[in-house]
Design a protein around this motif. Structure first.
Motif, PDB file in Angstrom:
ATOM      1  N   MET A   1       0.844  -1.178   0.000  1.00 23.18           N
ATOM      2  CA  MET A   1       0.000   0.000   0.000  1.00 23.18           C
ATOM      3  C   MET A   1       0.883   1.232   0.000  1.00 23.18           C
ATOM      4  SD  MET A   1      -2.746   1.254   2.863  1.00 23.18           S
ATOM      5  CE  MET A   1      -1.548   1.778   4.059  1.00 23.18           C
ATOM      6  N   THR A   2       0.684   2.091  -0.948  1.00 23.56           N
ATOM      7  CA  THR A   2       1.391   3.362  -1.003  1.00 23.56           C
ATOM      8  C   THR A   2       0.538   4.414  -0.331  1.00 23.56           C
ATOM      9  OG1 THR A   2       2.392   2.723  -3.087  1.00 23.56           O
ATOM     10  CG2 THR A   2       2.438   5.063  -2.523  1.00 23.56           C
ATOM     11  N   LEU A   3       1.140   5.186   0.567  1.00 23.44           N
ATOM     12  CA  LEU A   3       0.393   6.211   1.279  1.00 23.44           C
ATOM     13  C   LEU A   3       0.621   7.559   0.620  1.00 23.44           C
ATOM     14  CD1 LEU A   3       0.939   5.130   4.990  1.00 23.44           C
ATOM     15  CD2 LEU A   3      -0.988   4.657   3.502  1.00 23.44           C
ATOM     16  N   THR A   4      -0.333   7.950  -0.223  1.00 24.18           N
ATOM     17  CA  THR A   4      -0.321   9.275  -0.841  1.00 24.18           C
ATOM     18  C   THR A   4      -1.577   9.996  -0.385  1.00 24.18           C
ATOM     19  OG1 THR A   4      -1.472   8.445  -2.779  1.00 24.18           O
ATOM     20  CG2 THR A   4       0.938   8.482  -2.874  1.00 24.18           C
ATOM     21  N   THR A   5      -1.661  11.280  -0.606  1.00 25.88           N
ATOM     22  CA  THR A   5      -2.821  12.021  -0.116  1.00 25.88           C
ATOM     23  C   THR A   5      -3.897  12.161  -1.171  1.00 25.88           C
ATOM     24  OG1 THR A   5      -1.769  14.101  -0.678  1.00 25.88           O
ATOM     25  CG2 THR A   5      -1.472  13.310   1.567  1.00 25.88           C
ATOM     26  N   SER A   6      -5.140  12.363  -0.707  1.00 22.55           N
ATOM     27  CA  SER A   6      -6.304  12.541  -1.569  1.00 22.55           C
ATOM     28  C   SER A   6      -7.281  13.455  -0.854  1.00 22.55           C
ATOM     29  CB  SER A   6      -6.923  11.174  -1.840  1.00 22.55           C
ATOM     30  OG  SER A   6      -8.304  11.154  -1.710  1.00 22.55           O
ATOM     31  N   SER A   7      -8.325  13.906  -1.549  1.00 21.51           N
ATOM     32  CA  SER A   7      -9.286  14.814  -0.933  1.00 21.51           C
ATOM     33  C   SER A   7     -10.365  14.071  -0.149  1.00 21.51           C
ATOM     34  CB  SER A   7      -9.929  15.687  -2.007  1.00 21.51           C
ATOM     35  OG  SER A   7     -10.603  14.869  -2.934  1.00 21.51           O
ATOM     36  N   LYS A   8     -10.542  12.771  -0.337  1.00 18.59           N
ATOM     37  CA  LYS A   8     -11.535  11.993   0.399  1.00 18.59           C
ATOM     38  C   LYS A   8     -11.013  11.714   1.806  1.00 18.59           C
ATOM     39  CE  LYS A   8     -12.297   8.402  -2.038  1.00 18.59           C
ATOM     40  NZ  LYS A   8     -12.688   7.279  -2.846  1.00 18.59           N
ATOM     41  N   GLN A   9     -11.916  11.320   2.692  1.00 16.02           N
ATOM     42  CA  GLN A   9     -11.518  11.081   4.073  1.00 16.02           C
ATOM     43  C   GLN A   9     -11.970   9.708   4.548  1.00 16.02           C
ATOM     44  OE1 GLN A   9      -9.448  12.945   5.416  1.00 16.02           O
ATOM     45  NE2 GLN A   9      -9.712  13.141   7.585  1.00 16.02           N
ATOM     46  N   THR A  10     -11.138   9.064   5.312  1.00 10.39           N
ATOM     47  CA  THR A  10     -11.462   7.825   5.989  1.00 10.39           C
ATOM     48  C   THR A  10     -11.937   8.183   7.390  1.00 10.39           C
ATOM     49  OG1 THR A  10      -9.777   6.632   4.741  1.00 10.39           O
ATOM     50  CG2 THR A  10     -10.461   5.652   6.813  1.00 10.39           C
ATOM     51  N   THR A  11     -12.935   7.465   7.895  1.00 11.19           N
ATOM     52  CA  THR A  11     -13.405   7.737   9.252  1.00 11.19           C
ATOM     53  C   THR A  11     -12.651   6.872  10.253  1.00 11.19           C
ATOM     54  OG1 THR A  11     -15.215   6.155   8.987  1.00 11.19           O
ATOM     55  CG2 THR A  11     -15.699   8.484   8.523  1.00 11.19           C
ATOM     56  N   GLY A  12     -12.410   7.435  11.436  1.00 14.02           N
ATOM     57  CA  GLY A  12     -11.720   6.725  12.506  1.00 14.02           C
ATOM     58  C   GLY A  12     -12.712   6.206  13.536  1.00 14.02           C
ATOM     59  N   HIS A  13     -12.446   4.994  14.040  1.00  9.41           N
ATOM     60  CA  HIS A  13     -13.347   4.335  14.979  1.00  9.41           C
ATOM     61  C   HIS A  13     -12.511   3.707  16.092  1.00  9.41           C
ATOM     62  CE1 HIS A  13     -16.526   4.880  12.010  1.00  9.41           C
ATOM     63  NE2 HIS A  13     -15.540   4.677  11.151  1.00  9.41           N
ATOM     64  N   VAL A  14     -12.977   3.864  17.316  1.00  6.45           N
ATOM     65  CA  VAL A  14     -12.257   3.355  18.480  1.00  6.45           C
ATOM     66  C   VAL A  14     -13.055   2.223  19.111  1.00  6.45           C
ATOM     67  CG1 VAL A  14     -11.419   3.931  20.796  1.00  6.45           C
ATOM     68  CG2 VAL A  14     -11.145   5.576  18.925  1.00  6.45           C
ATOM     69  N   LEU A 103       3.304   9.949   8.842  1.00  6.01           N
ATOM     70  CA  LEU A 103       2.334  11.004   8.556  1.00  6.01           C
ATOM     71  C   LEU A 103       1.587  11.429   9.816  1.00  6.01           C
ATOM     72  CD1 LEU A 103       0.718   9.706   5.230  1.00  6.01           C
ATOM     73  CD2 LEU A 103       2.320  11.618   5.496  1.00  6.01           C
ATOM     74  N   ALA A 104       1.194  12.686   9.867  1.00  4.10           N
ATOM     75  CA  ALA A 104       0.322  13.194  10.923  1.00  4.10           C
ATOM     76  C   ALA A 104      -1.087  12.642  10.684  1.00  4.10           C
ATOM     77  CB  ALA A 104       0.332  14.719  10.907  1.00  4.10           C
ATOM     78  N   PRO A 107      -3.231  13.955   7.268  1.00  2.00           N
ATOM     79  CA  PRO A 107      -2.738  13.426   5.988  1.00  2.00           C
ATOM     80  C   PRO A 107      -2.762  11.895   5.928  1.00  2.00           C
ATOM     81  CG  PRO A 107      -1.070  14.861   7.005  1.00  2.00           C
ATOM     82  CD  PRO A 107      -2.250  14.808   7.920  1.00  2.00           C
ATOM     83  N   LEU A 108      -2.599  11.243   7.060  1.00  2.03           N
ATOM     84  CA  LEU A 108      -2.681   9.781   7.057  1.00  2.03           C
ATOM     85  C   LEU A 108      -4.076   9.330   6.648  1.00  2.03           C
ATOM     86  CD1 LEU A 108      -1.536   6.940   7.625  1.00  2.03           C
ATOM     87  CD2 LEU A 108      -2.502   7.189   9.916  1.00  2.03           C
ATOM     88  N   MET A 109      -5.102   9.941   7.228  1.00  6.78           N
ATOM     89  CA  MET A 109      -6.462   9.545   6.886  1.00  6.78           C
ATOM     90  C   MET A 109      -6.760   9.821   5.407  1.00  6.78           C
ATOM     91  SD  MET A 109      -7.648   8.043   9.491  1.00  6.78           S
ATOM     92  CE  MET A 109      -9.351   8.107  10.003  1.00  6.78           C
ATOM     93  N   GLN A 110      -6.212  10.886   4.868  1.00  7.35           N
ATOM     94  CA  GLN A 110      -6.379  11.155   3.440  1.00  7.35           C
ATOM     95  C   GLN A 110      -5.660  10.094   2.608  1.00  7.35           C
ATOM     96  OE1 GLN A 110      -4.929  15.170   3.287  1.00  7.35           O
ATOM     97  NE2 GLN A 110      -6.913  16.050   3.814  1.00  7.35           N
TER      98      GLN A 110
END
Length: 185
Positions: A1-14, A103-104, A107-110
């Motif tokens: 998996m390459t980690l590049t940025t995009s305008s979409k967002q992933t949601t975080g869940h705990v 990544l912070a 940007p990681l979520m992106q």
């Protein structure tokens, strides 16, 4: 998996357990107090939760704790946030199972969104705290374990302002565990 940025967002869940006094581990990181409850065989919904996520994001300290387990417990990709750990530092058996990222949170979520992730399981005290500060957590499933530790690593830390939560449901277990689900308002 390459980690590049995009305008979409992933949601975080705990999905996490804490002592009644709010600690996720002893001061030295030990989680021995969780064993009795993990072995109770009660269905806390963890497997169903894992079925809904695309992968995990955790900090280095949590990752090192997981490495001490008898076997690798995750079937999905784990992204470890670290400023010092390198991909080359990983054991060979973790190839394809773990990726290191510096990544912070934002940007990681992106980057995860660009990789097709919709939902990320965010784990580890400091990582959860940093994602909460950046409003990257959608919901929290918190299981209170009926034990007082008196000291340890806290689940929650400082926030710039109150963070309102909306209670969704609470479930009690025969072992005394109490699990509540909250959505972030």
């Amino acid at each position: 998996m390459t980690l590049t940025t995009s305008s979409k967002q992933t949601t975080g869940h705990v999905f996490i357990a804490a002592s009644v006094d709010g600690y996720i581990a002893r001061p030295d990181g030990d989680i021995d107090w969780l064993g009795k409850y993990a072995a109770s065989g009660e269905n806390t919904g963890y497997d169903a939760f894992m079925d809904t996520i695309d992968g995990l994001v955790m900090g280095r300290v949590t990752f090192e704790k997981v490495l001490s387990f008898d076997s690798w417990p995750f079937k999905k990709l784990v992204v470890v946030l670290s400023q010092t750990l390198l991909q080359a530092d990983l054991r060979a058996d973790l190839d394809g199972k773990v990726r290191i990222s510096s990544l912070a949170p934002q940007p990681l979520m992106q980057a995860l969104a660009s990789a097709g992730w919709r939902r990320a399981y965010v784990d580890g005290g400091r990582v959860i705290q940093s994602f909460l500060r950046e409003n990257l957590i959608s919901d929290i499933v918190l299981t209170r374990i009926p034990v007082l530790l008196g000291d340890g690593i806290p689940l929650f830390g400082r926030l710039a302002a109150d963070l309102p939560l909306r209670h969704v449901e609470t479930t009690t277990f025969a072992s005394g565990m109490v699990q509540s689900r909250y959505e972030i308002d």
